[in-house]
Design a protein around this motif. Structure first.
Motif, PDB file in Angstrom:
ATOM      1  N   LEU A 200       0.830  -1.210   0.000  1.00  0.00           N
ATOM      2  CA  LEU A 200       0.000   0.000   0.000  1.00  0.00           C
ATOM      3  C   LEU A 200       0.868   1.264   0.000  1.00  0.00           C
ATOM      4  CD1 LEU A 200      -2.773  -1.136   2.499  1.00  0.00           C
ATOM      5  CD2 LEU A 200      -2.977  -0.915   0.011  1.00  0.00           C
ATOM      6  N   GLU A 201       1.978   1.209   0.710  1.00  0.00           N
ATOM      7  CA  GLU A 201       2.899   2.362   0.746  1.00  0.00           C
ATOM      8  C   GLU A 201       3.410   2.655  -0.669  1.00  0.00           C
ATOM      9  OE1 GLU A 201       6.498   1.437   2.869  1.00  0.00           O
ATOM     10  OE2 GLU A 201       7.198   3.519   2.883  1.00  0.00           O
ATOM     11  N   VAL A 202       3.821   1.610  -1.370  1.00  0.00           N
ATOM     12  CA  VAL A 202       4.375   1.793  -2.711  1.00  0.00           C
ATOM     13  C   VAL A 202       3.285   2.252  -3.683  1.00  0.00           C
ATOM     14  CG1 VAL A 202       5.404   0.545  -4.657  1.00  0.00           C
ATOM     15  CG2 VAL A 202       6.284   0.189  -2.336  1.00  0.00           C
ATOM     16  N   LEU A 203       2.080   1.688  -3.558  1.00  0.00           N
ATOM     17  CA  LEU A 203       0.986   2.100  -4.448  1.00  0.00           C
ATOM     18  C   LEU A 203       0.688   3.587  -4.256  1.00  0.00           C
ATOM     19  CD1 LEU A 203      -1.328  -1.026  -4.138  1.00  0.00           C
ATOM     20  CD2 LEU A 203      -0.323  -0.157  -6.258  1.00  0.00           C
ATOM     21  N   GLU A 204       0.700   4.016  -3.012  1.00  0.00           N
ATOM     22  CA  GLU A 204       0.436   5.439  -2.752  1.00  0.00           C
ATOM     23  C   GLU A 204       1.531   6.310  -3.370  1.00  0.00           C
ATOM     24  OE1 GLU A 204      -0.298   6.249   1.389  1.00  0.00           O
ATOM     25  OE2 GLU A 204      -0.252   8.425   0.999  1.00  0.00           O
ATOM     26  N   GLN A 205       2.790   5.873  -3.224  1.00  0.00           N
ATOM     27  CA  GLN A 205       3.891   6.640  -3.830  1.00  0.00           C
ATOM     28  C   GLN A 205       3.738   6.709  -5.348  1.00  0.00           C
ATOM     29  OE1 GLN A 205       6.970   4.204  -1.609  1.00  0.00           O
ATOM     30  NE2 GLN A 205       8.051   6.139  -1.664  1.00  0.00           N
ATOM     31  N   ALA A 206       3.075   5.689  -5.919  1.00  0.00           N
ATOM     32  CA  ALA A 206       2.885   5.659  -7.379  1.00  0.00           C
ATOM     33  C   ALA A 206       1.585   6.346  -7.791  1.00  0.00           C
ATOM     34  CB  ALA A 206       2.893   4.212  -7.869  1.00  0.00           C
ATOM     35  N   GLY A 207       0.981   7.059  -6.847  1.00  0.00           N
ATOM     36  CA  GLY A 207      -0.192   7.874  -7.185  1.00  0.00           C
ATOM     37  C   GLY A 207      -1.496   7.103  -7.265  1.00  0.00           C
ATOM     38  N   ILE A 208      -1.532   5.900  -6.706  1.00  0.00           N
ATOM     39  CA  ILE A 208      -2.734   5.058  -6.775  1.00  0.00           C
ATOM     40  C   ILE A 208      -3.560   5.231  -5.496  1.00  0.00           C
ATOM     41  CG2 ILE A 208      -3.498   2.624  -6.724  1.00  0.00           C
ATOM     42  CD1 ILE A 208      -2.595   3.512  -9.506  1.00  0.00           C
ATOM     43  N   THR A 209      -4.867   5.302  -5.663  1.00  0.00           N
ATOM     44  CA  THR A 209      -5.773   5.425  -4.512  1.00  0.00           C
ATOM     45  C   THR A 209      -6.407   4.073  -4.206  1.00  0.00           C
ATOM     46  OG1 THR A 209      -6.303   7.672  -5.145  1.00  0.00           O
ATOM     47  CG2 THR A 209      -7.876   6.576  -3.672  1.00  0.00           C
ATOM     48  N   ILE A 210      -6.268   3.653  -2.943  1.00  0.00           N
ATOM     49  CA  ILE A 210      -6.928   2.426  -2.492  1.00  0.00           C
ATOM     50  C   ILE A 210      -7.515   2.720  -1.118  1.00  0.00           C
ATOM     51  CG2 ILE A 210      -6.531   0.031  -1.710  1.00  0.00           C
ATOM     52  CD1 ILE A 210      -4.969  -0.384  -4.125  1.00  0.00           C
ATOM     53  N   HIS A 211      -8.754   2.331  -0.893  1.00  0.00           N
ATOM     54  CA  HIS A 211      -9.334   2.498   0.434  1.00  0.00           C
ATOM     55  C   HIS A 211      -9.261   1.156   1.148  1.00  0.00           C
ATOM     56  CE1 HIS A 211     -10.686   6.349  -1.023  1.00  0.00           C
ATOM     57  NE2 HIS A 211     -11.198   5.729  -2.079  1.00  0.00           N
ATOM     58  N   ALA A 212      -8.500   1.130   2.262  1.00  0.00           N
ATOM     59  CA  ALA A 212      -8.318  -0.124   2.997  1.00  0.00           C
ATOM     60  C   ALA A 212      -8.930   0.020   4.376  1.00  0.00           C
ATOM     61  CB  ALA A 212      -6.825  -0.411   3.149  1.00  0.00           C
ATOM     62  N   ASP A 213      -9.565  -1.039   4.873  1.00  0.00           N
ATOM     63  CA  ASP A 213     -10.014  -0.952   6.261  1.00  0.00           C
ATOM     64  C   ASP A 213      -8.795  -1.181   7.158  1.00  0.00           C
ATOM     65  OD1 ASP A 213      -9.562  -3.672   6.204  1.00  0.00           O
ATOM     66  OD2 ASP A 213     -11.377  -4.179   7.303  1.00  0.00           O
TER      67      ASP A 213
END
Ligand SMILES: O=C(O)C1=C[C@@H](OP(=O)(O)O)[C@@H](O)[C@H](O)C1
Ligand SMILES: C=C(OP(=O)(O)O)C(=O)O
Length: 429
Positions: A200-213
């Motif tokens: 999730l950290e890497v996805l966020e750095q790559a500009g991706i949005t994910i909503h995780a509980d």
């Protein structure tokens, strides 16, 4: 090639930690999935990270590499059609690319390590991909595997987390690129949960949005996203460094390892806490761990799931502790490069350690007086078994010969060089 590990009473010196394998594979992947050029500073160099490099190049990413960095121009959501990919023995690389293969027409993953990766299960990921309409041909959930994408759209996916977190990570890399929104529900227990934090950290750095509980059991992923090109810096690797730190803990030592971030999301940074609990004298500040070992350790009880790739090194340290140590919640060690409970403990026992296994637990009756050694070890193609048995060999009365120790290069090709720098009496034979 084999390695002979001789008794080594003391270790001293400083080394720079190797670069993180798990971050390198992830940064390479998100770089490949971006449209545009990303830069990765200090990437790892190992068989697994090379497998990811090779595969994304075959899928159309352009890579330029120098001493310090890789620049990578990605293929976005459109990998080039290739007939087959060879991931070597790299589990995470296989699982992540099985997800990405769903974006293509037909990709065949070959089975080059039938005795290691060839035995590992992928059924839970296959089931999840099939829910997206992807067609998967496989051998009872194992390699060789062929993926026929068929243009997945997104939607509701359920995936088991009870064997490996890599299946979930694979879906988290894939679903943002699908045209429609997705939800991912994790069934059962999620093993190696902390590694999902790295995804999730890497996805966020790559500009991706994910909503995780909060518990990483349910995710909402907006579809139609684009990975953005970015600059990444790979941090030092805790799983590999755990073996160096454990080696320092079982000897008389003054060993420093730099580039180990205190605030890292790598669960294996728990090696520092575990050695502290074992009363090993150490400090961890300014990203630097220093151990002043006196060879004395106390037994420990530890939930190993939080630090899955460091457990073998912790167990090796516990072999010389006073008292009985217990590493629990570690069943998924059985599904790694080898069965890291039965196979590993068999080799430890050969070397003279007193160990017991349960389905999800390793028990070590410490032998502060040292172990006998004088045996040949079957490394079962497993880099972490090789590193861990080396630690034991440093304090064995007779040399231990580790067969096919070159498989250490799966994650840490420089391991024996680093140990020699610290004064370990280890040699290739
Ligand atoms: O996602 C990853 O990069 C990894 C996840 C972990 O596997 P499991 O989730 O199968 O425990 C870990 O053991 C492996 O070395 C790397
Ligand atoms: C289990 C490991 O890796 P993978 O699952 O990616 O093969 C590891 O590095 O210890």
């Amino acid at each position: 090639m084999d390695v002979l590990v001789n008794n080594t009473p003391s270790l001293a010196g400083e080394i720079n930690a190797l670069s993180s394998k798990n971050y390198t594979t992830r940064y390479l992947l998100v770089g490949a999935l971006a449209e545009g050029t990303s830069t990765i500073y200090y990437p790892a160099h190992s068989e697994d990270s090379d497998a990811m490099r090779r595969c994304i190049q075959e899928l159309g990413a352009e890579l330029i590499e120098d001493e310090e960095k890789i620049t990578i121009t990605g293929f976005g959501a459109s990998p080039r059609q290739v007939s087959e990919l060879n991931v070597g023995n790299a589990g995470a690389v296989l699982r992540f690319l099985m997800g990405i293969a769903a974006l293509g027409e037909e990709i065949h993953f070959v089975n080059t390590y039938p005795e290691s990766l060839g035995k590992r299960p992928h059924q839970d990921l296959i089931d999840a991909l099939e829910q997206l309409g992807v067609e998967v041909e496989h051998q009872d959930g194992r390699l060789p595997i062929t993926i026929r994408g068929g243009k997945p759209q997104g939607g509701a996916i359920r995936v088991s987390g009870s064997v490996s977190s890599q299946y979930l990570s694979a879906l988290l890399f894939l679903t943002p690129l699908l045209p429609e929104d997705s939800t991912i529900e994790v069934l059962g227990d999620l093993k190696s949960k902390v590694v999902v934090g790295q995804t999730l950290e890497v996805l966020e750095q790559a500009g991706i949005t994910i909503h995780a509980d909060e518990n990483y059991m349910f995710f909402t992923v907006p579809g139609g996203q684009k990975y953005k090109p970015a600059e990444y810096t790979v941090q030092g690797d805790y799983p590999g460094s755990a073996a160096i730190l454990a080696a320092a803990a079982v000897t008389n030592s003054e060993v420093t390892v730099t580039r180990l971030m205190e605030e890292s999301k790598q669960g294996e940074r728990a090696i520092v806490d575990v050695l502290r609990m074992m009363e090993v004298p150490l400090t961890h500040e300014n990203n630097t761990v220093t151990i002043k070992g006196n060879g004395r350790l106390k037994a420990v009880e530890f939930d190993g799931d939080a630090a899955t790739d460091a457990v073998l090194a912790m167990v090796a340290a516990a072999v010389f502790a006073e008292g009985t140590s217990r590493f629990y919640n570690v069943e998924n060690l059985r599904y790694k490069e080898c069965d890291r409970i039965t196979d590993y403990l068999t080799e430890l026992a050969k070397a003279g350690a007193k160990v017991e296994e349960k389905q999800a637990e390793i028990i070590v009756h410490g032998r502060p007086e040292g172990v006998e050694g004088g045996v040949e070890i079957n490394a079962h193609y497993d880099h972490r078994v090789i590193m861990a048995l080396t630690i034991v060999g440093l304090r064995a009365k007779q040399p231990i010969r580790i067969k096919d120790a070159h498989h250490v290069a799966k994650s840490y090709p420089g391991y024996f060089d680093h140990l020699q720098t610290l004064g370990a009496n280890v040699e290739w034979v």
